[in-house]
Scaffold this active site. Structure first.
Site, PDB file in Angstrom:
ATOM      1  CE  LYS A   1       2.189  -3.610  15.373  1.00  0.00           C
ATOM      2  NZ  LYS A   1       1.419  -4.222  14.778  1.00  0.00           N
TER       3      LYS A   1
ATOM      4  CG  ASP B   1      -1.660  -5.810  16.728  1.00  0.00           C
ATOM      5  OD1 ASP B   1      -2.637  -4.963  17.012  1.00  0.00           O
ATOM      6  OD2 ASP B   1      -0.612  -5.721  16.235  1.00  0.00           O
TER       7      ASP B   1
HETATM    8  P1  NAP Z   1       3.871  -8.464   6.907  1.00  0.00           P
HETATM    9  O1  NAP Z   1       4.386  -9.125   8.035  1.00  0.00           O
HETATM   10  O2  NAP Z   1       4.602  -7.705   5.850  1.00  0.00           O
HETATM   11  O3  NAP Z   1       2.985  -9.811   5.901  1.00  0.00           O
HETATM   12  C1  NAP Z   1       2.596  -9.694   4.757  1.00  0.00           C
HETATM   13  C2  NAP Z   1       1.861 -11.028   4.451  1.00  0.00           C
HETATM   14  O4  NAP Z   1       1.046 -10.756   3.190  1.00  0.00           O
HETATM   15  C3  NAP Z   1       2.829 -12.214   4.479  1.00  0.00           C
HETATM   16  O5  NAP Z   1       2.066 -13.437   4.593  1.00  0.00           O
HETATM   17  C4  NAP Z   1       3.242 -12.434   2.855  1.00  0.00           C
HETATM   18  O6  NAP Z   1       3.411 -13.505   2.320  1.00  0.00           O
HETATM   19  C5  NAP Z   1       1.811 -11.781   2.114  1.00  0.00           C
HETATM   20  N1  NAP Z   1       1.823 -11.385   0.935  1.00  0.00           N
HETATM   21  C6  NAP Z   1       2.533 -10.136   0.476  1.00  0.00           C
HETATM   22  N2  NAP Z   1       2.490  -9.975  -0.909  1.00  0.00           N
HETATM   23  C7  NAP Z   1       1.749 -11.155  -1.459  1.00  0.00           C
HETATM   24  C8  NAP Z   1       1.559 -11.661  -2.583  1.00  0.00           C
HETATM   25  N3  NAP Z   1       1.817 -11.119  -3.802  1.00  0.00           N
HETATM   26  N4  NAP Z   1       1.039 -12.802  -2.892  1.00  0.00           N
HETATM   27  C9  NAP Z   1       0.638 -13.476  -1.641  1.00  0.00           C
HETATM   28  N5  NAP Z   1       0.901 -13.281  -0.186  1.00  0.00           N
HETATM   29  C10 NAP Z   1       1.512 -11.990  -0.202  1.00  0.00           C
HETATM   30  O7  NAP Z   1       2.523  -7.728   7.141  1.00  0.00           O
HETATM   31  P2  NAP Z   1       1.310  -7.376   8.289  1.00  0.00           P
HETATM   32  O8  NAP Z   1       1.931  -6.630   9.202  1.00  0.00           O
HETATM   33  O9  NAP Z   1       1.024  -8.932   8.721  1.00  0.00           O
HETATM   34  O10 NAP Z   1       0.182  -6.690   7.533  1.00  0.00           O
HETATM   35  C11 NAP Z   1      -0.444  -7.447   6.604  1.00  0.00           C
HETATM   36  C12 NAP Z   1      -1.742  -6.637   6.333  1.00  0.00           C
HETATM   37  O11 NAP Z   1      -2.640  -6.407   7.565  1.00  0.00           O
HETATM   38  C13 NAP Z   1      -1.501  -5.354   6.038  1.00  0.00           C
HETATM   39  O12 NAP Z   1      -2.397  -4.882   4.888  1.00  0.00           O
HETATM   40  C14 NAP Z   1      -1.705  -4.155   7.165  1.00  0.00           C
HETATM   41  O13 NAP Z   1      -2.451  -3.240   6.708  1.00  0.00           O
HETATM   42  C15 NAP Z   1      -2.845  -5.216   7.632  1.00  0.00           C
HETATM   43  N6  NAP Z   1      -2.883  -5.086   9.233  1.00  0.00           N
HETATM   44  C16 NAP Z   1      -4.197  -4.505   9.651  1.00  0.00           C
HETATM   45  C17 NAP Z   1      -4.548  -4.452  10.911  1.00  0.00           C
HETATM   46  C18 NAP Z   1      -5.532  -4.020  11.433  1.00  0.00           C
HETATM   47  O14 NAP Z   1      -5.651  -3.506  12.602  1.00  0.00           O
HETATM   48  N7  NAP Z   1      -6.964  -4.025  11.002  1.00  0.00           N
HETATM   49  C19 NAP Z   1      -3.244  -4.518  11.780  1.00  0.00           C
HETATM   50  C20 NAP Z   1      -2.177  -5.212  11.315  1.00  0.00           C
HETATM   51  C21 NAP Z   1      -1.971  -5.331   9.861  1.00  0.00           C
HETATM   52  P3  NAP Z   1       5.076 -14.043   2.364  1.00  0.00           P
HETATM   53  O15 NAP Z   1       5.221 -14.389   3.713  1.00  0.00           O
HETATM   54  O16 NAP Z   1       4.915 -15.233   1.395  1.00  0.00           O
HETATM   55  O17 NAP Z   1       5.715 -12.734   1.982  1.00  0.00           O
END
Ligand code: NAP
Length: 288
Positions: free
Chosen positions: A70, A106
């Site tokens: 992305k 998104d």
């Molecule tokens: P990302 O960029 O890797 O961000 C992950 C986030 O989760 C960060 O804020 C991270 O905090 C936090 N996190 C991870 N482990 C944690 C823990 N143990 N305790 C507290 N916070 C934690 O991922 P992303 O792309 O944003 O995706 C995040 C989620 O959204 C995923 O589950 C994904 O499947 C979902 N999603 C859904 C859609 C949809 O269309 N519905 C679209 C995109 C994503 P830190 O910054 O502190 O590491």
């Protein structure tokens, strides 16, 4: 029916086998009798530039872009929308006569799904967002365009939340809090949005929020859609709150991408049903 006039849409990601985008878009193309086909391409990071060059050579009409491309795809595109530039990521590409235009649907997809599926309004609301990752960047950008009262970002890595605050503070009032202040912040908020990966399959029982902190007046949203009802949403429902699942964000980012490729507004219900049907089939296969 695929023929020499079929317009092709591709998904670039790595891996892509799990993606529901092909099913969702192909169902909609068929329902509308549009001569389009959607294919998923597993592209390794080192071959991303070649894949993008091929999009032009093969006259592929458009793309969805997913993890891990992305951000990395951006230098290979001809134009990037203001929204995608500020978010710092592209999830949709349109090939306009050999010019590749990059967008991010998104955040807008998320907000549209939240408003349309819950019938709520965000006017004057205080919104708390858990997480500051890639999805949060897109969602917070779109929330900052809404007439909300305040956005509060809670993230494990506070520096990331502070950085996001600095980027958004001209648009909207933004606060940053730590997890130790979460209970107190939840008491003051109207809308709670989980954008972290906590609660995602296979760790489906996990939630960052204690059930008792949720009140019936809250609107609780989780962008995870596997499972469809996360632990957070199950708890919120039991507490009498209005709940909103992540499937809506997935469907509506697709609706907006579909509009950009075809100029036609698709029916979100048909798209949602195709994804749900695919989940049901997977469950049946797993239990066989
Ligand atoms: P990302 O960029 O890797 O961000 C992950 C986030 O989760 C960060 O804020 C991270 O905090 C936090 N996190 C991870 N482990 C944690 C823990 N143990 N305790 C507290 N916070 C934690 O991922 P992303 O792309 O944003 O995706 C995040 C989620 O959204 C995923 O589950 C994904 O499947 C979902 N999603 C859904 C859609 C949809 O269309 N519905 C679209 C995109 C994503 P830190 O910054 O502190 O590491």
């Amino acid at each position: 029916m695929i023929n020499s006039k079929t317009k092709l849409i591709g998904l670039l990601g790595h891996p892509v086998a799990h993606s529901k985008s092909p099913i969702m878009h192909n169902s909609m193309f068929q329902a509308l009798k549009l001569n389009y086909a959607y294919l998923a391409f597993d592209v390794e990071p080192k071959q991303l530039e070649e894949a993008v060059t091929a999009v032009k050579a093969l006259h592929i009409r458009g793309l969805n872009v997913t993890i891990p491309h992305k951000v990395e795809i951006m230098p290979f595109l001809d134009e990037i929308s203001e929204e995608a530039r500020i978010i710092g990521a592209v999830n949709t590409v349109v090939n306009e006569n050999g010019k590749l235009l990059g967008y991010n649907t998104d955040g807008e997809g998320y907000v549209r799904s939240l408003l349309e599926e819950t019938g709520t309004t965000l006017i004057g609301k205080k919104v708390l967002v858990l997480g500051a990752g890639g999805a949060a960047r897109a969602i917070n950008y779109s929330l900052s365009k809404q007439p909300i009262r305040q956005l509060v970002i809670v993230n494990r890595d506070k520096e990331k939340a502070d950085q996001m605050k600095n980027e958004l503070k001209k648009q909207v009032e933004v606060g940053v809090a730590g997890y130790e202040e979460l209970e107190e912040e939840i008491r003051k908020t109207d809308v709670i949005i989980n954008t972290t990966s906590i609660g995602m399959f296979p760790h489906s029982h996990q939630s960052l929020i204690e059930k008792e902190w949720i009140e019936p007046r809250h609107l609780v949203s989780d962008i995870i859609y596997n499972p469809l009802a996360t632990q957070l949403l199950q708890d919120a429902k039991e507490q009498g709150a209005v709940v909103h699942s992540g499937l809506g964000m997935f469907v509506y980012q697709g609706v907006l991408a579909f509009e950009k490729w075809t100029g036609i507004t698709p029916d979100p219900n048909v798209m949602r049903e195709s994804v749900l049907e695919s989940f049901r089939k997977e469950d049946l296969d797993a239990n066989r």
